[in-house]
Design a protein around this motif. Structure first.
Motif, short mmCIF file in Angstrom:
data_model
loop_
_atom_site.label_atom_id
_atom_site.label_comp_id
_atom_site.label_asym_id
_atom_site.label_seq_id
_atom_site.Cartn_x
_atom_site.Cartn_y
_atom_site.Cartn_z
N ASP A 19 0.84 -1.19 0.00
CA ASP A 19 0.00 0.00 0.00
C ASP A 19 0.88 1.24 0.00
O ASP A 19 1.39 1.64 1.03
N CYS A 20 1.06 1.83 -1.15
CA CYS A 20 1.93 3.01 -1.23
C CYS A 20 1.10 4.29 -1.16
O CYS A 20 1.49 5.32 -1.69
N GLY A 21 -0.07 4.22 -0.51
CA GLY A 21 -0.92 5.40 -0.41
C GLY A 21 -0.38 6.40 0.58
O GLY A 21 0.18 7.43 0.22
N HIS A 22 -0.52 6.11 1.87
CA HIS A 22 -0.11 7.06 2.90
C HIS A 22 0.86 6.38 3.86
O HIS A 22 0.57 5.31 4.39
N PRO A 23 2.02 6.99 4.09
CA PRO A 23 2.99 6.37 4.99
C PRO A 23 2.50 6.38 6.44
O PRO A 23 1.75 7.27 6.84
N MET A 24 2.93 5.36 7.20
CA MET A 24 2.55 5.26 8.61
C MET A 24 3.49 6.07 9.48
O MET A 24 3.08 6.71 10.43
N LEU A 25 4.77 5.99 9.14
CA LEU A 25 5.77 6.70 9.93
C LEU A 25 6.98 6.93 9.05
O LEU A 25 7.08 6.39 7.96
N GLY A 26 7.90 7.75 9.53
CA GLY A 26 9.09 7.98 8.74
C GLY A 26 10.03 8.97 9.41
O GLY A 26 9.68 9.65 10.37
N PHE A 27 11.23 9.02 8.86
CA PHE A 27 12.23 9.99 9.32
C PHE A 27 11.88 11.35 8.74
O PHE A 27 11.70 11.50 7.53
N ASN A 28 11.77 12.35 9.62
CA ASN A 28 11.47 13.72 9.22
C ASN A 28 12.77 14.51 9.27
O ASN A 28 13.39 14.62 10.33
N VAL A 29 13.19 15.05 8.14
CA VAL A 29 14.47 15.76 8.04
C VAL A 29 14.50 16.98 8.97
O VAL A 29 15.47 17.19 9.69
N GLU A 30 13.43 17.78 8.95
CA GLU A 30 13.41 19.01 9.75
C GLU A 30 13.49 18.70 11.25
O GLU A 30 14.16 19.40 12.01
N GLU A 31 12.78 17.65 11.69
CA GLU A 31 12.78 17.31 13.12
C GLU A 31 13.95 16.41 13.50
O GLU A 31 14.18 16.17 14.68
N ASP A 32 14.64 15.87 12.50
CA ASP A 32 15.80 15.00 12.71
C ASP A 32 15.44 13.79 13.59
O ASP A 32 16.20 13.38 14.45
N ARG A 33 14.25 13.25 13.35
CA ARG A 33 13.85 12.05 14.09
C ARG A 33 12.74 11.34 13.33
O ARG A 33 12.16 11.89 12.38
N VAL A 34 12.44 10.13 13.78
CA VAL A 34 11.34 9.37 13.19
C VAL A 34 10.05 9.80 13.87
O VAL A 34 9.97 9.89 15.09
N VAL A 35 9.03 10.10 13.06
CA VAL A 35 7.77 10.62 13.56
C VAL A 35 6.61 9.80 12.99
O VAL A 35 6.74 9.16 11.94
N LEU A 36 5.47 9.87 13.66
CA LEU A 36 4.24 9.25 13.15
C LEU A 36 3.68 10.11 12.03
O LEU A 36 3.67 11.33 12.13
N LEU A 37 3.20 9.45 10.98
CA LEU A 37 2.59 10.16 9.87
C LEU A 37 1.13 9.75 9.68
O LEU A 37 0.48 10.17 8.75
N ALA A 38 0.66 8.86 10.55
CA ALA A 38 -0.73 8.40 10.53
C ALA A 38 -1.11 8.10 11.98
O ALA A 38 -0.26 8.06 12.86
#
Length: 171
Positions: free
Chosen positions: A147-166
């Protein structure tokens, strides 16, 4: 007592209790897709260099043949009908990422959710995403299997950490 938190650079990116539903193989599929969109051959090479620099255990295969890791350009310029190469990387004991060289504009790999159970494994996985994201200066996103629709989580460059995206309460 105070040493253990410092070894991981402070607070965990994600807390297991908050995200365990995203790591449920029954709900998410066993092999979620992780990718760096808008990548390049140079980004692939940077990942290969990172694996070597970190000393992560790895092995590269084309079909049944185990080979030395070639340059990214050589892997990505192979004929379309050649054996699909895989690079297996163990960023931590019992945590395996399998890179598949499908396209030069997306660094993609699979992880096995059955190996990513509990806070310690989650921390190792987040650390792996963070290393790749920092090296490339790009987001590293995890999607449910197929399912390449919406990511669940990922590394956020601005925050320099892994964050929830759903929202983990609604997988």
């Amino acid at each position: 007592m105070g040493r253990s938190a410092g070894q991981h650079g402070g607070v965990a990116d994600l807390l297991w209790d908050d995200v365990s539903s995203f790591f449920d193989p029954e709900a998410m599929g066993t092999l979620p897709d992780v990718c760096v969109p808008n990548a390049s051959v140079a980004d692939w090479q940077a990942v290969l260099d990172l694996v070597a620099e970190k000393g992560w255990k790895s092995h590269y295969t084309e079909g049944e043949s185990v080979l030395p890791v070639p340059a990214a350009e050589a892997v990505l310029s192979r004929p379309a009908d050649a054996e699909c190469p895989n690079l297996r990387v163990w960023p931590a004991d019992d945590v395996l990422a399998i890179f598949r060289f499908h396209a030069d504009d997306e660094v993609d790999f699979d992880v096995d959710l059955r190996e990513l159970q509990g806070q310690e494994r989650l921390d190792a996985f987040c650390g792996f995403l963070r290393e790749i994201g920092r090296r490339l200066g790009k987001p590293v996103l995890m999607y449910p299997e197929g399912d390449c629709g919406h990511p669940m989580l990922g590394f956020n460059v601005e925050e320099d950490r892994v964050v929830l995206l759903a929202d983990p309460s609604r997988p």
